[in-house]
Design a protein around this motif. Structure first.
Motif, PDB file in Angstrom:
ATOM      1  N   ASP A  16       0.817  -1.196   0.000  1.00 19.70           N
ATOM      2  CA  ASP A  16       0.000   0.000   0.000  1.00 19.70           C
ATOM      3  C   ASP A  16       0.859   1.256   0.000  1.00 19.70           C
ATOM      4  OD1 ASP A  16      -2.295  -1.470   0.003  1.00 19.70           O
ATOM      5  OD2 ASP A  16      -2.513  -1.482   2.182  1.00 19.70           O
ATOM      6  N   ALA A  21      -1.290   8.060  -3.454  1.00 24.36           N
ATOM      7  CA  ALA A  21      -2.538   8.375  -2.770  1.00 24.36           C
ATOM      8  C   ALA A  21      -3.459   9.200  -3.659  1.00 24.36           C
ATOM      9  CB  ALA A  21      -2.242   9.128  -1.476  1.00 24.36           C
ATOM     10  N   TYR A 161      -8.499   5.683  -1.768  1.00 24.60           N
ATOM     11  CA  TYR A 161      -8.054   6.760  -0.885  1.00 24.60           C
ATOM     12  C   TYR A 161      -9.151   7.812  -0.785  1.00 24.60           C
ATOM     13  CZ  TYR A 161      -3.334   4.869  -0.806  1.00 24.60           C
ATOM     14  OH  TYR A 161      -2.248   4.054  -0.608  1.00 24.60           O
ATOM     15  N   TYR A 169      -7.368   5.526   3.950  1.00 24.60           N
ATOM     16  CA  TYR A 169      -7.286   4.370   3.051  1.00 24.60           C
ATOM     17  C   TYR A 169      -8.355   3.349   3.409  1.00 24.60           C
ATOM     18  CZ  TYR A 169      -5.373   0.335   0.555  1.00 24.60           C
ATOM     19  OH  TYR A 169      -5.213  -0.742  -0.277  1.00 24.60           O
TER      20      TYR A 169
END
Length: 268
Positions: A16, A21, A161, A169
């Protein structure tokens, strides 16, 4: 198994972290210049470069783009716009305030590193801007001494996001690490039969004793040692107890008229 789960979690978190983002996109709509764009008229090509930096009152021209950079492929100077937006991914909290530098470069066919030759720089725009997530594209015009640039830009969170800075998240999942979907704000919504912060706790059969029962899957009711029954609310008698009852596991409280260790002696 205890060592495997932390390792799996670490791998998931690492995967991740490398993802972006969100993305800043800038679209060049038109560019006009009164000066010659290339030293040679033959095969004259240009490209645009975008540099994002932390907000500065005085934007320094150093090449370090602290918040990311992006550029177009070289295209013919006969075109007045770039066909695709310039994308600058980011993997940090979107700050809202930022410094924006837009450069127009000549891409001479004989040059390999176009931006290393300062003579190739046609014009540079440096400005401080504010832009929130999910705002409509901001339209802007820059008028220099010999050039005019029309452009627009916006910023959006990547998939999974959320929030005002793309820092929340949430990815739907249905496995050992959670059973949930995500709403429009990025909050976890547990799938049917699950509860808890990460929806990892199954909801047991209705009425299943919370003290003496548990479940590994939704709708189940597994009894703890010493308890029995569909709802795990019945204590187990002492082995061999014949005419007795219990209020706690392994008791043998004799019914009226019976006695002995196993309540197997008729007293009358």
């Amino acid at each position: 198994m205890a060592n495997v789960l932390p390792a799996c979690l670490l791998l998931l978190l690492s995967a991740d972290l490398v993802r972006s983002a969100g993305v800043f996109e800038l679209k060049v709509h038109a560019f006009h210049s009164a000066r010659a764009l290339c030293q040679r008229a033959v095969d004259c090509r240009i490209f645009f470069r975008v540099c994002l930096k932390h907000s500065q009152d005085v934007i320094l021209p150093e090449p370090l783009c602290t918040n990311g950079t992006g550029l177009t492929e070289p295209f013919s100077a006969d075109q007045i716009s770039s066909s695709d937006p310039i994308r600058v991914p980011f993997n940090f909290k979107w700050p809202g305030n930022f410094s924006l530098i837009i450069e127009v470069w000549s891409a001479e066919s004989s040059s390999k590193q176009f931006t290393e030759i300062q003579n190739n720089l046609i014009t540079r725009l440096a400005t401080k801007r504010t832009l929130a997530i999910r705002e409509e594209s901001a339209q802007d015009v820059h008028q220099g001494e010999q050039s005019e640039l029309h452009y627009s830009y916006h910023v959006a969170c990547d998939e999974h996001y959320y929030g005002d800075s793309c820092s929340d998240y949430c990815r739907p999942r249905d496995d050992i690490f959670g059973h949930f979907t995500c709403d429009a704000t990025g909050s976890r919504i547990c799938l049917e039969g699950w509860k808890g912060n990460y929806c990892t706790e199954p909801i047991c059969l209705s009425g299943c004793s919370e003290e003496h029962g548990y479940c590994k899957t939704p709708g189940g009711c597994n009894c703890r040692l010493g308890w029995q029954g569909p709802l795990c609310d019945e204590c187990q008698l002492h082995p061999g107890c014949m005419h007795g009852t219990c209020s706690q596991p392994w008791q043998c409280n004799c019914k009226e008229g019976w006695g002995g260790l196993f309540c197997n002696h008729y007293l009358n």
